[in-house]
Design a protein around this motif. Structure first.
Motif, PDB file in Angstrom:
ATOM      1  N   ALA A 143      13.032 136.072  52.740  1.00 51.30           N
ATOM      2  CA  ALA A 143      14.457 136.404  52.564  1.00 51.30           C
ATOM      3  C   ALA A 143      15.321 135.315  53.188  1.00 51.30           C
ATOM      4  N   GLN A 144      16.337 134.892  52.453  1.00 49.85           N
ATOM      5  CA  GLN A 144      17.104 133.726  52.887  1.00 49.85           C
ATOM      6  C   GLN A 144      18.275 134.086  53.779  1.00 49.85           C
ATOM      7  N   GLY A 145      18.511 133.185  54.740  1.00 48.17           N
ATOM      8  CA  GLY A 145      19.625 133.381  55.661  1.00 48.17           C
ATOM      9  C   GLY A 145      20.515 132.155  55.684  1.00 48.17           C
ATOM     10  N   ALA A 146      20.787 131.653  56.893  1.00 46.06           N
ATOM     11  CA  ALA A 146      21.694 130.510  57.061  1.00 46.06           C
ATOM     12  C   ALA A 146      20.964 129.192  56.779  1.00 46.06           C
ATOM     13  N   GLN A 147      21.675 128.069  56.944  1.00 50.72           N
ATOM     14  CA  GLN A 147      21.048 126.758  56.801  1.00 50.72           C
ATOM     15  C   GLN A 147      20.603 126.257  58.167  1.00 50.72           C
ATOM     16  N   ASN A 148      19.486 125.524  58.201  1.00 52.10           N
ATOM     17  CA  ASN A 148      19.053 124.963  59.494  1.00 52.10           C
ATOM     18  C   ASN A 148      19.643 123.580  59.694  1.00 52.10           C
ATOM     19  N   SER A 149      19.181 122.899  60.766  1.00 54.10           N
ATOM     20  CA  SER A 149      19.711 121.581  61.144  1.00 54.10           C
ATOM     21  C   SER A 149      19.649 120.566  60.005  1.00 54.10           C
ATOM     22  N   ASP A 150      18.675 120.750  59.119  1.00 54.38           N
ATOM     23  CA  ASP A 150      18.436 119.756  58.081  1.00 54.38           C
ATOM     24  C   ASP A 150      19.081 120.145  56.750  1.00 54.38           C
ATOM     25  N   GLY A 151      19.831 121.250  56.765  1.00 49.38           N
ATOM     26  CA  GLY A 151      20.445 121.701  55.522  1.00 49.38           C
ATOM     27  C   GLY A 151      19.519 122.588  54.706  1.00 49.38           C
ATOM     28  N   ASP A 152      18.259 122.812  55.193  1.00 52.87           N
ATOM     29  CA  ASP A 152      17.359 123.726  54.481  1.00 52.87           C
ATOM     30  C   ASP A 152      17.816 125.156  54.752  1.00 52.87           C
ATOM     31  N   VAL A 153      17.680 126.001  53.741  1.00 52.03           N
ATOM     32  CA  VAL A 153      18.028 127.410  53.952  1.00 52.03           C
ATOM     33  C   VAL A 153      16.928 128.048  54.794  1.00 52.03           C
ATOM     34  N   GLN A 154      17.312 128.705  55.882  1.00 50.92           N
ATOM     35  CA  GLN A 154      16.324 129.370  56.740  1.00 50.92           C
ATOM     36  C   GLN A 154      15.828 130.643  56.068  1.00 50.92           C
ATOM     37  N   LYS A 155      14.533 130.875  56.165  1.00 52.72           N
ATOM     38  CA  LYS A 155      13.978 132.126  55.672  1.00 52.72           C
ATOM     39  C   LYS A 155      13.752 133.061  56.852  1.00 52.72           C
ATOM     40  N   PHE A 156      13.551 134.326  56.543  1.00 52.09           N
ATOM     41  CA  PHE A 156      13.351 135.340  57.587  1.00 52.09           C
ATOM     42  C   PHE A 156      12.268 134.894  58.576  1.00 52.09           C
ATOM     43  N   LEU A 157      11.155 134.373  58.023  1.00 51.28           N
ATOM     44  CA  LEU A 157      10.033 133.990  58.892  1.00 51.28           C
ATOM     45  C   LEU A 157      10.342 132.758  59.744  1.00 51.28           C
ATOM     46  N   ASP A 158      11.155 131.829  59.220  1.00 56.13           N
ATOM     47  CA  ASP A 158      11.597 130.667  60.025  1.00 56.13           C
ATOM     48  C   ASP A 158      12.296 131.167  61.289  1.00 56.13           C
ATOM     49  N   VAL A 159      13.195 132.123  61.096  1.00 58.87           N
ATOM     50  CA  VAL A 159      14.004 132.615  62.216  1.00 58.87           C
ATOM     51  C   VAL A 159      13.121 133.412  63.177  1.00 58.87           C
ATOM     52  N   LEU A 160      12.260 134.253  62.614  1.00 57.67           N
ATOM     53  CA  LEU A 160      11.380 135.068  63.465  1.00 57.67           C
ATOM     54  C   LEU A 160      10.487 134.179  64.327  1.00 57.67           C
ATOM     55  N   ALA A 161       9.903 133.140  63.719  1.00 55.99           N
ATOM     56  CA  ALA A 161       9.007 132.255  64.482  1.00 55.99           C
ATOM     57  C   ALA A 161       9.785 131.507  65.565  1.00 55.99           C
ATOM     58  N   HIS A 162      10.973 131.034  65.208  1.00 53.35           N
ATOM     59  CA  HIS A 162      11.812 130.333  66.199  1.00 53.35           C
ATOM     60  C   HIS A 162      12.102 131.253  67.391  1.00 53.35           C
ATOM     61  N   GLU A 163      12.441 132.486  67.096  1.00 55.05           N
ATOM     62  CA  GLU A 163      12.767 133.433  68.182  1.00 55.05           C
ATOM     63  C   GLU A 163      11.540 133.745  69.033  1.00 55.05           C
ATOM     64  N   ARG A 164      10.397 133.968  68.398  1.00 57.46           N
ATOM     65  CA  ARG A 164       9.191 134.320  69.166  1.00 57.46           C
ATOM     66  C   ARG A 164       8.764 133.162  70.074  1.00 57.46           C
ATOM     67  N   PHE A 165       8.816 131.946  69.525  1.00 58.93           N
ATOM     68  CA  PHE A 165       8.392 130.790  70.337  1.00 58.93           C
ATOM     69  C   PHE A 165       9.378 130.530  71.474  1.00 58.93           C
ATOM     70  N   THR A 166      10.680 130.574  71.184  1.00 62.04           N
ATOM     71  CA  THR A 166      11.621 130.253  72.267  1.00 62.04           C
ATOM     72  C   THR A 166      11.585 131.350  73.325  1.00 62.04           C
ATOM     73  N   GLU A 167      11.377 132.583  72.902  1.00 61.06           N
ATOM     74  CA  GLU A 167      11.277 133.690  73.858  1.00 61.06           C
ATOM     75  C   GLU A 167      10.066 133.489  74.779  1.00 61.06           C
ATOM     76  N   ALA A 168       8.937 133.142  74.175  1.00 61.46           N
ATOM     77  CA  ALA A 168       7.716 132.917  74.986  1.00 61.46           C
ATOM     78  C   ALA A 168       7.900 131.719  75.912  1.00 61.46           C
ATOM     79  N   LEU A 169       8.564 130.671  75.416  1.00 62.25           N
ATOM     80  CA  LEU A 169       8.729 129.455  76.236  1.00 62.25           C
ATOM     81  C   LEU A 169       9.711 129.673  77.382  1.00 62.25           C
ATOM     82  N   ARG A 170      10.601 130.644  77.216  1.00 59.07           N
ATOM     83  CA  ARG A 170      11.549 130.981  78.290  1.00 59.07           C
ATOM     84  C   ARG A 170      10.791 131.436  79.552  1.00 59.07           C
ATOM     85  N   GLY A 171       9.642 132.032  79.357  1.00 56.01           N
ATOM     86  CA  GLY A 171       8.841 132.512  80.496  1.00 56.01           C
ATOM     87  C   GLY A 171       7.865 131.464  81.015  1.00 56.01           C
ATOM     88  N   ALA A 172       7.982 130.242  80.514  1.00 55.55           N
ATOM     89  CA  ALA A 172       7.083 129.153  80.929  1.00 55.55           C
ATOM     90  C   ALA A 172       7.919 128.065  81.607  1.00 55.55           C
TER      91      ALA A 172
END
Ligand code: F6P
Ligand code: MN
Length: 350
Positions: free
Chosen positions: A56-85
């Protein structure tokens, strides 16, 4: 890495690596955080359409690519995990600027949370790529952690969410692959020492761009296509999965060469792939497995970024094949200056 017994869990291998070299302690924590996020992302991907419309499509990312639901989910999961590192900052494909996590922490992470987005929603392999750098930013130089050569990376890895989920990892002493044991929710060592064969007969390139390629790539692929009748003297096979991690995984296991060169489409002078979170980690993993990675003329790991989303032409894989492509870039290709009949069996070469 310390304990190299096949079947060992990633956490045990990381603990052994830290026991052998205590300076890896923070690096190990960051890798563990990435592994945790990867397992979460793998679970979602593994449910496929049952998890909703992953494309499912959302906003555009840094490169002008349209972000998909999974792009956003993966970004959130990784940054959340890295916050605790022990991570000071993150350069992610899905965020325009550097994200500040834990000021003063010793490490910085460059990440492509979801690589191969065009494969989302069609049940094909996608991945995550990361490189771990020493923190070097200052108020005067906020990009400082990411503007050195790729040789500064302390570790790098990529995860492939394919039929199996695997984590390919280097801490600078060889390249190992771990496979997710889904029953346990843990990665286990399956390939303690990856070694890419030096010579191979498989290339990966998006051939639909042929008319846009630069001259060396056109000449090299033309000669691949001529197979045993051409100057390269062997028949090639072609594979293109449309997801860098999947192509890199195949090259690691089976050899071959991958090319995403610069081309003359608008915005593609430096190809499509990004230096910090695609080319540099893959180059580190390839070199540690005995393979090569260049932009045509330069070793990828020697190149310094000046912006976090900077692109770079990327050619990697079996050492002999990468060296051969470099010759074409240097104008020293076996076929340079040939007559139209050069290389034809029975004519010029006997
Ligand atoms: O992240 C960029 C990417 O999706 C890579 O995974 C893949 O190798 C490449 O783009 C595919 O590009 P194209 O669609 O131009 O073949
Ligand atoms: Mn990508």
């Amino acid at each position: 890495m310390g304990s190299l017994e096949i079947g060992s869990r990633l956490d045990a291998c990381l603990a052994a690596a830290v026991a052998a070299d205590p300076t890896l302690s923070d690096v190990a924590k960051v890798i563990a955080a990435c592994a945790t996020a990867a397992i979460e992302v793998s679970t979602v991907i593994g449910r496929g359409a049952l998890a909703g419309d992953l494309a499912a499509q959302g906003a555009q990312n840094s490169d002008g690519d349209v972000q998909k639901f999974l792009d956003v989910l993966a970004h959130e999961r990784f940054t959340e995990a890295l916050r605790g590192a022990p991570v000071s900052e993150v350069a992610s494909e899905e965020s325009e600027g550097v994200m500040l996590l834990n000021p003063g922490a010793p490490l910085a992470v460059a990440i492509d949370p979801l690589d191969g987005s065009s494969n989302i929603g069609v049940n094909m392999a996608v991945g995550s790529i990361f490189g771990i750098w020493p923190t070097a930013s200052t108020p005067e130089n906020p990009l400082g952690s990411f503007t050195g050569p790729g040789t500064l990376q302390r570790a790098a890895g990529f995860v492939t969410y394919g039929p199996a989920t695997s984590l390919v990892l280097t801490l600078g002493h060889g390249t190992q692959t771990y496979t997710l044991d889904r029953a346990e929710g843990a990665f286990r060592l399956t390939h303690p020492r990856m070694e890419v064969v030096a010579a191979a007969k498989e290339y990966a390139i998006n051939a639909s761009n042929a008319r846009h390629w630069d001259t060396p790539v056109k000449a090299y692929i033309e000669d691949c296509l001529r197979g045993a009748e051409g100057p390269l003297d062997k028949d090639f096979n072609m594979r293109w999965l449309g997801s860098l991690v999947s192509d890199a995984q195949r090259v690691l296991l089976r050899g071959g060469v991958f090319l995403y060169p610069g081309d003359n489409r608008k915005g593609y002078a430096q190809g499509r792939l990004r230096l910090l979170y695609e080319a540099a980690p893959i180059a580190f993993l390839m070199e540690q497995a005995g393979a090569g990675a260049i932009d045509g003329e330069r070793r990828i790991l020697d190149i310094c970024a000046s912006a976090i989303h900077e692109r770079v032409p990327l050619i990697f894989g079996s050492a002999d094949e990468v060296a051969c492509v470099a010759k074409y870039y240097g104008g020293r290709n076996p076929a340079a200056g040939r007559s139209p009949l050069f290389g034809q069996r029975g004519l010029m070469r006997g």
